[in-house]
Design a protein around this motif. Sequence first.
Motif, PDB file in Angstrom:
ATOM      1  N   PHE A  81      23.691  65.074  10.264  1.00 16.62           N
ATOM      2  CA  PHE A  81      22.800  64.323   9.363  1.00 16.62           C
ATOM      3  C   PHE A  81      23.561  63.166   8.728  1.00 16.62           C
ATOM      4  O   PHE A  81      24.787  63.158   8.692  1.00 16.62           O
ATOM      5  N   THR A  82      22.801  62.194   8.256  1.00 13.34           N
ATOM      6  CA  THR A  82      23.425  61.087   7.540  1.00 13.34           C
ATOM      7  C   THR A  82      22.484  60.652   6.423  1.00 13.34           C
ATOM      8  O   THR A  82      21.399  61.219   6.260  1.00 13.34           O
ATOM      9  N   HIS A  83      22.887  59.673   5.634  1.00 13.89           N
ATOM     10  CA  HIS A  83      22.027  59.211   4.534  1.00 13.89           C
ATOM     11  C   HIS A  83      22.447  57.809   4.104  1.00 13.89           C
ATOM     12  O   HIS A  83      23.570  57.370   4.390  1.00 13.89           O
ATOM     13  N   ALA A  86      25.844  56.870   2.087  1.00 15.05           N
ATOM     14  CA  ALA A  86      27.073  56.853   2.893  1.00 15.05           C
ATOM     15  C   ALA A  86      27.119  55.606   3.768  1.00 15.05           C
ATOM     16  O   ALA A  86      28.163  54.959   3.907  1.00 15.05           O
ATOM     17  N   ILE A  87      25.966  55.246   4.345  1.00 12.65           N
ATOM     18  CA  ILE A  87      25.919  54.093   5.253  1.00 12.65           C
ATOM     19  C   ILE A  87      26.191  52.800   4.481  1.00 12.65           C
ATOM     20  O   ILE A  87      26.995  51.967   4.894  1.00 12.65           O
ATOM     21  N   THR A 301      32.932  70.895   3.386  1.00 10.50           N
ATOM     22  CA  THR A 301      31.534  71.207   3.092  1.00 10.50           C
ATOM     23  C   THR A 301      30.819  70.042   2.409  1.00 10.50           C
ATOM     24  O   THR A 301      29.691  69.709   2.752  1.00 10.50           O
ATOM     25  N   PHE A 302      31.517  69.422   1.448  1.00  9.15           N
ATOM     26  CA  PHE A 302      30.869  68.368   0.674  1.00  9.15           C
ATOM     27  C   PHE A 302      31.119  66.961   1.227  1.00  9.15           C
ATOM     28  O   PHE A 302      30.941  65.977   0.515  1.00  9.15           O
ATOM     29  N   THR A 303      31.498  66.882   2.494  1.00 11.57           N
ATOM     30  CA  THR A 303      31.744  65.589   3.131  1.00 11.57           C
ATOM     31  C   THR A 303      30.623  64.592   2.833  1.00 11.57           C
ATOM     32  O   THR A 303      29.456  64.883   3.066  1.00 11.57           O
ATOM     33  N   ALA A 304      31.016  63.404   2.341  1.00 14.18           N
ATOM     34  CA  ALA A 304      30.081  62.293   2.089  1.00 14.18           C
ATOM     35  C   ALA A 304      28.943  62.687   1.152  1.00 14.18           C
ATOM     36  O   ALA A 304      27.830  62.195   1.292  1.00 14.18           O
ATOM     37  N   ASN A 305      29.244  63.521   0.185  1.00 10.55           N
ATOM     38  CA  ASN A 305      28.234  63.914  -0.814  1.00 10.55           C
ATOM     39  C   ASN A 305      27.501  62.665  -1.335  1.00 10.55           C
ATOM     40  O   ASN A 305      28.134  61.726  -1.819  1.00 10.55           O
ATOM     41  N   ALA A 312      30.451  55.852  -6.022  1.00 10.14           N
ATOM     42  CA  ALA A 312      31.390  54.892  -5.434  1.00 10.14           C
ATOM     43  C   ALA A 312      30.754  53.499  -5.335  1.00 10.14           C
ATOM     44  O   ALA A 312      31.403  52.486  -5.601  1.00 10.14           O
ATOM     45  N   LEU A 313      29.468  53.468  -4.952  1.00  6.65           N
ATOM     46  CA  LEU A 313      28.775  52.171  -4.849  1.00  6.65           C
ATOM     47  C   LEU A 313      28.685  51.497  -6.211  1.00  6.65           C
ATOM     48  O   LEU A 313      28.934  50.280  -6.336  1.00  6.65           O
ATOM     49  N   ALA A 314      28.358  52.254  -7.247  1.00  4.93           N
ATOM     50  CA  ALA A 314      28.290  51.677  -8.593  1.00  4.93           C
ATOM     51  C   ALA A 314      29.677  51.204  -9.036  1.00  4.93           C
ATOM     52  O   ALA A 314      29.822  50.150  -9.665  1.00  4.93           O
ATOM     53  N   SER A 315      30.702  51.963  -8.675  1.00  2.00           N
ATOM     54  CA  SER A 315      32.074  51.586  -9.031  1.00  2.00           C
ATOM     55  C   SER A 315      32.490  50.289  -8.353  1.00  2.00           C
ATOM     56  O   SER A 315      33.097  49.413  -8.972  1.00  2.00           O
ATOM     57  N   LEU A 316      32.147  50.180  -7.052  1.00  2.00           N
ATOM     58  CA  LEU A 316      32.475  48.955  -6.319  1.00  2.00           C
ATOM     59  C   LEU A 316      31.765  47.751  -6.933  1.00  2.00           C
ATOM     60  O   LEU A 316      32.337  46.672  -7.067  1.00  2.00           O
TER      61      LEU A 316
END
Length: 423
Positions: A81-83, A86-87, A301-305, A312-316
């Motif tokens: 799965f992806t989301h 992450a992308i 288990t929590f990969t790419a939570n 991370a996006l808000a931080s960037l």
Amino acid sequence: MNLTERDKKNIWHPYTQHKTAALPIAIKRGEGALLWDENNKEYIDAIASWWVNPYGHSNKVIADAIYKQLTTLEHVLFGGFTHEPAIVLAERLMDILPKNQQKIFFSDNGSTAVEVAIKVALQYFFNKGEKKTTIIAFENAFHGDTFAAMAASGISFYTQAFQGMFIDVVRIPVPIKGQERASFDALHEVIKNHNCAGFIFEPLVQGAAGMVMYEPESLDKLIQICQENKVLTIADEVMTGFGKTGKTFACDYISQKPDMMCLSKALTGGTIPMAITTFTQDIFEVFYDEDINKALFHGHTFTANPTGCAAALASLYLLQTQEMQDNIARVNKRHLAFQKHIESHPKVTTTRVLGVIFALEIQTESSASYYGTLRNKLYNFFIENGIILRPVGNIVYILPPYIITDEQLQKVYEVVEKALKIV
Ligand SMILES: *Cc1c(COP(=O)(O)O)cnc(C)c1O
């Protein structure tokens, strides 16, 4: 019972000898560069809570992004799965990472980011049918506390109980001023005598060693030697990443580019544990095959939570605002002014500054141990004065959140200067 006493009943703290350590301070609230304990005593967080928090405690922008993500999609497994978070995060990172970095792999913390990089370096040659199993690392390196990361780390009391149980690691000296030649020669020698798969290093600044710094030209030379000898290079930017050195990454100061990079700490602005290891296309392709055995069988288990990705996006976003870039430049300018003021102090042997990182070494009769008496005396003095600083032996360093005010920074400098009187 207050929180500190309740803590004592059940909790085991990191890097702590509980028999001799003071009880921990229970923090109840944070805002900007400030923290308050359960007795409402105020502290300036002058090390950004172990270098994770550039944008201030309880940051509203990051908190809002996390809340929004939590109430949309808090987590989903990343195998099969992806989301979007992450992308989009991968796309944003491609905009700012060195151009040769093309693939990203998620994990949970700095140690796992390093673990992944080292495993990839070893499997890269395994997949190619070449026997290369040695990892090169710097003396006094710190890469984390899991097994491969610990093997690559060179600070002895972190690792002494486990000697003899590690993957093969050989060490070379750090190319600090005056020792560049020795470092280059050692690298040549090591590559000649061992089947080296990779070279892992903290680019330009060795954090846990006490903010030990070396020049970009030297790192360029070391990477070049590795490239000429087909040794993969791993830049561990867990501490240096996201503006600490004055550029987005320490690797932005060099012209050679590493094959892999490790990111964590400030990645999510000090909110949610998350890490990323980045790779060149060439590395990815050595794992890309009809044969399932060539795949990277690593995951958490929590990969790419998704919530971590949103943080991370808000931080960037915050990092890239003009305001934050101005803050980084402002802190750097103030550090340089303080350096000028303090460098001729009779108790100071050396000072160094890069970006928002400041360090000074205090003159000592014998060599000061990492968690020795001098270090504890200084640490306690800073805490009494409401400043969180964790000296390393005789080295006092400051690495504040970028949003620290001039007044707060001034107070940190004043307490550091006062501390020189008590040693
Ligand atoms: C802190 C650090 C690590 C380890 O990160 P953790 O999140 O504590 O596991 C690895 N490398 C460097 C350079 C670090 O500073």
